[in-house]
Design a protein around this motif. Structure first.
Motif, short mmCIF file in Angstrom:
data_model
loop_
_atom_site.label_atom_id
_atom_site.label_comp_id
_atom_site.label_asym_id
_atom_site.label_seq_id
_atom_site.Cartn_x
_atom_site.Cartn_y
_atom_site.Cartn_z
N HIS A 1 64.05 47.44 42.26
CA HIS A 1 62.79 48.10 41.78
C HIS A 1 62.20 47.62 40.60
O HIS A 1 63.04 47.53 39.49
N VAL A 2 60.85 46.80 40.40
CA VAL A 2 60.49 46.77 39.18
C VAL A 2 59.04 47.32 38.89
O VAL A 2 58.20 47.17 39.78
N LEU A 3 58.99 48.13 37.96
CA LEU A 3 57.74 49.02 37.49
C LEU A 3 56.97 48.33 36.85
O LEU A 3 57.54 48.07 35.43
N VAL A 4 55.50 48.18 36.67
CA VAL A 4 54.79 47.59 35.74
C VAL A 4 53.81 48.67 35.63
O VAL A 4 52.88 49.06 36.43
N ILE A 5 53.67 49.09 34.27
CA ILE A 5 52.62 50.28 33.93
C ILE A 5 51.49 49.87 33.14
O ILE A 5 51.85 49.18 32.04
N THR A 6 50.26 50.06 33.34
CA THR A 6 49.20 49.46 32.85
C THR A 6 48.05 50.42 33.03
O THR A 6 47.97 51.31 33.77
N ARG A 7 47.23 50.33 31.93
CA ARG A 7 45.87 51.11 31.93
C ARG A 7 44.65 49.96 31.42
O ARG A 7 43.70 50.44 31.49
N TRP A 8 45.02 48.90 31.66
CA TRP A 8 44.05 47.65 31.30
C TRP A 8 43.45 47.27 32.69
O TRP A 8 43.90 47.54 33.84
N ARG A 9 42.87 45.91 32.68
CA ARG A 9 42.08 45.36 33.82
C ARG A 9 43.10 44.62 34.68
O ARG A 9 44.12 43.79 34.32
N VAL A 10 43.18 44.92 36.01
CA VAL A 10 43.93 44.06 37.17
C VAL A 10 42.75 43.37 38.02
O VAL A 10 41.76 44.17 38.42
N ASP A 11 42.71 42.17 38.00
CA ASP A 11 41.87 41.51 38.79
C ASP A 11 42.12 40.93 39.96
O ASP A 11 43.61 40.93 40.44
N PRO A 12 41.60 40.41 41.02
CA PRO A 12 42.09 39.90 42.30
C PRO A 12 43.13 38.69 42.15
O PRO A 12 44.11 38.68 42.87
N ALA A 13 43.05 37.86 40.95
CA ALA A 13 43.86 36.94 41.01
C ALA A 13 45.45 37.56 40.49
O ALA A 13 46.38 37.03 41.05
N ASP A 14 45.34 38.66 39.79
CA ASP A 14 46.70 39.40 39.54
C ASP A 14 47.26 39.86 40.83
O ASP A 14 48.47 39.61 41.19
N CYS A 15 46.43 40.38 41.75
CA CYS A 15 46.89 40.87 42.95
C CYS A 15 47.77 39.81 43.61
O CYS A 15 48.72 40.15 44.48
N ALA A 16 46.78 38.59 43.91
CA ALA A 16 47.56 37.61 44.68
C ALA A 16 48.83 37.29 44.12
O ALA A 16 49.92 37.16 44.90
N LEU A 17 49.05 37.26 42.83
CA LEU A 17 50.47 37.02 41.99
C LEU A 17 51.31 37.94 42.61
O LEU A 17 52.56 37.64 43.01
N LEU A 18 50.85 39.30 42.46
CA LEU A 18 51.52 40.18 42.69
C LEU A 18 52.38 40.07 44.12
O LEU A 18 53.62 40.67 44.49
#
Length: 399
Positions: free
Chosen positions: A135-152
Motif C-alpha cells: 500500500h502507498v498512501l499519498v495525502i494532499t489538500r492541493w490540486r490534482v489534475d487529469p494528467a496526475d490521474c493518468a500517472l496514478l
C-alpha cells in the motif's frame, strides 16, 4: 530513474512535467533543523513515512510541521534525491516488501505542490518498477489534475490510495487554503480512478469551527466522490497550542493532548446525520480501514479486534477483516517483542499488549501480525477508539 514508461519511452518524471529538481538543503540549513526532521524514514500507524522533501507554503495553523519546528520553512527543499530516499526505505530494518504500508511526504510538505509533484511521481515510479505491491498512501489538500490521474493509473504493482484532505474550515487564520481546491481535486481524482483509489480525508473536524449542519451536508455531498471517507479530529499538541496562543487564535480545547481529540457527541452527531442524509461512500473512523475497504482487502492494522470500531463498516468489509484476522501465538509474539527490546504483557481478544516498546516497533509488529499492538502504559479505552479523553467519560474499561 527506473525505466517505467507509458509505452512511448517517456519517463514518469517527463510525463509529470519537466521541471528542475528541487535544490538540496545546505549544511547551514540542516544545522538548524531538528534531528527528527533530518531522519527521512519514520514509522507511523499508517505505515513507514518517507519524507525526503521539507517545506510548505500552505500555512494550515494545525499542521504537524509545528512538531518539528519548521513551520516557517515555506519553500520546499530536498534533503536528498529520490534514489537515496528509496534505498533508505527498502533497506530500513522495519520494511517488509509487499507488507509494510508506505506514506509519501506526509510530514513536512504537500506531495502535490507543483515543485514537489515530479518528485512524488518519481518515488512512486521507483516503488512500482521494483515490483512492490505495498500500500502507498499519498495525502494532499492541493490540486490534482487529469494528467496526475493518468500517472496514478499507470502504476501496476503498488496499491496507491490518494487521500484528499478537506475540512471546510473558512477561518483564514487557521486554514488559509480554500477548501474548494481539495473538493475539486477529489472530484477529478475519483472520476478518473482506475487502478488507484480515492479517500475523502474529512479532517480535522473541530466543534464550533466546522461541525455545523452546513459543514456536514457539504462533506456528505463530497463523500459521493470517493471510494471511502475517513472522519477524524484535531491533533492539539503543545506545539500547536503554543502557535494558536502566539497568534491569538481561538483555542478549541482547554489542554493539549497526545492523541487526536474527537468528542463522543460530535461522533454521534455525524453518524446520525450520515444515516439520515444518505452519505455517499461509507464512513470509517480509521485511515487503514478506509484504505483497505477501497482496495477490497482486510485491514492491515487489525482493527477488527476492536470490534466496536466495526459497527459502521459495510458487511462485506467486516467479513474480509474477519477472514484476515487471527489471534497470534503468545510465544511467538513474546519472542518478537523481546527481539525488539520490549516484553509481552498479554495477548487478548482485542490486542497484543506490550511494555517497553516505542511506537515504531509496535507498528512493525502490528503490520506483520495484522493484529493491534498496544502499549500497557497508554491503554485504549473501549468505545473511545484510541482518541484523547477530552469529550469522553473519564472512566472506561481498558482494552
Amino acid at each position: 530513474m527506473p525505466t517505467t514508461n507509458d509505452g512511448t519511452g517517456r519517463s514518469l518524471t517527463q510525463r509529470s512535467g519537466t521541471r528542475r529538481a528541487l535544490p538540496l538543503l545546505t549544511g547551514a540549513q540542516r544545522s538548524v533543523m531538528t534531528p527528527d526532521l533530518l531522519d527521512v524514514i519514520e514509522y507511523r500507524k499508517s505505515g513507514l513515512s518517507v519524507n525526503w522533501i521539507v517545506g510548505c507554503p500552505l500555512d494550515c495553523g494545525y499542521c504537524v510541521r509545528h512538531l518539528f519546528g519548521n513551520f516557517e520553512m515555506k519553500v520546499p527543499r530536498a534533503l536528498m534525491r529520490e534514489s537515496e530516499a528509496f534505498d533508505r526505505l527498502v533497506r530500513h530494518p522495519y520494511f517488509r516488501p509487499h507488507v509494510t504500508p508506505i506514506q509519501l511526504l506526509n510530514r513536512a510538505t504537500d506531495p502535490m505542490l507543483p515543485a514537489v509533484k515530479p518528485h512524488t511521481f518519481d518515488m512512486l515510479g521507483r516503488l512500482d518498477a521494483h515490483g512492490l505491491t505495498n500500500h502507498v498512501l499519498v495525502i494532499t489538500r492541493w490540486r490534482v489534475d487529469p494528467a496526475d490521474c493518468a500517472l496514478l493509473n499507470s502504476f501496476t504493482n503498488i496499491k496507491v490510495t490518494l487521500l484528499v484532505t478537506h475540512s471546510g474550515i473558512t477561518d483564514p487564520r487557521i486554514e488559509p487554503v480554500d477548501s474548494t481546491i481539495a473538493a475539486s481535486s477529489l472530484k477529478t481524482a475519483y472520476e478518473r480512478a482506475k487502478r488507484y483509489r480515492v479517500v475523502l480525508y474529512w479532517r480535522p473536524i473541530v466543534p464550533g469551527l466546522n461541525d455545523s449542519d452546513e459543514h456536514l451536508d457539504q462533506a456528505f455531498q463530497l463523500s459521493h466522490h470517493a471510494h471511502a471517507t475517513v472522519f477524524t479530529g484535531l491533533f492539539f499538541k503543545d506545539e500547536i497550542r503554543d502557535y494558536y496562543r502566539a497568534h491569538g487564535l481561538p483555542e478549541p480545547y482547554e489542554q493539549a493532548t497526545r492523541r487526536k481529540v474527537f468528542p463522543e457527541r460530535l461522533e454521534q452527531r455525524i453518524l446520525a446525520a450520515a444515516r439520515s442524509r444518505h452519505a455517499g461512500s461509507p464512513l470509517f473512523r480509521k485511515t487503514s480501514c478506509a484504505v483497505t475497504y477501497a482496495h477490497r482487502l482486510a485491514d492491515y492494522n487489525g482493527h477488527y479486534g476492536i470490534r466496536e470500531l466495526c459497527d459502521i463498516c459495510p458487511a462485506s468489509q467486516i467479513q474480509r477483516c474477519a477472514d484476515g484476522w487471527q489471534r497470534p501465538d503468545p510465544q511467538q509474539v513474546a519472542e518478537l517483542a523481546e527481539g525488539l527490546g520490549g516484553r509481552l504483557v498479554e495477548v487478548n481478544d482485542r490486542a497484543v499488549v506490550v511494555a517497553g516498546l516505542d511506537e515504531p516497533p509496535r507498528y512493525y509488529m502490528q503490520h506483520g501480525l495484522g493484529f493491534q499492538v498496544h502499549d500497557v502504559t497508554k491503554p485504549h479505552h473501549q468505545h473511545q477508539h484510541g482518541r484523547a479523553d477530552i469529550g469522553w467519560p473519564t472512566t472506561r474499561e481498558s482494552a
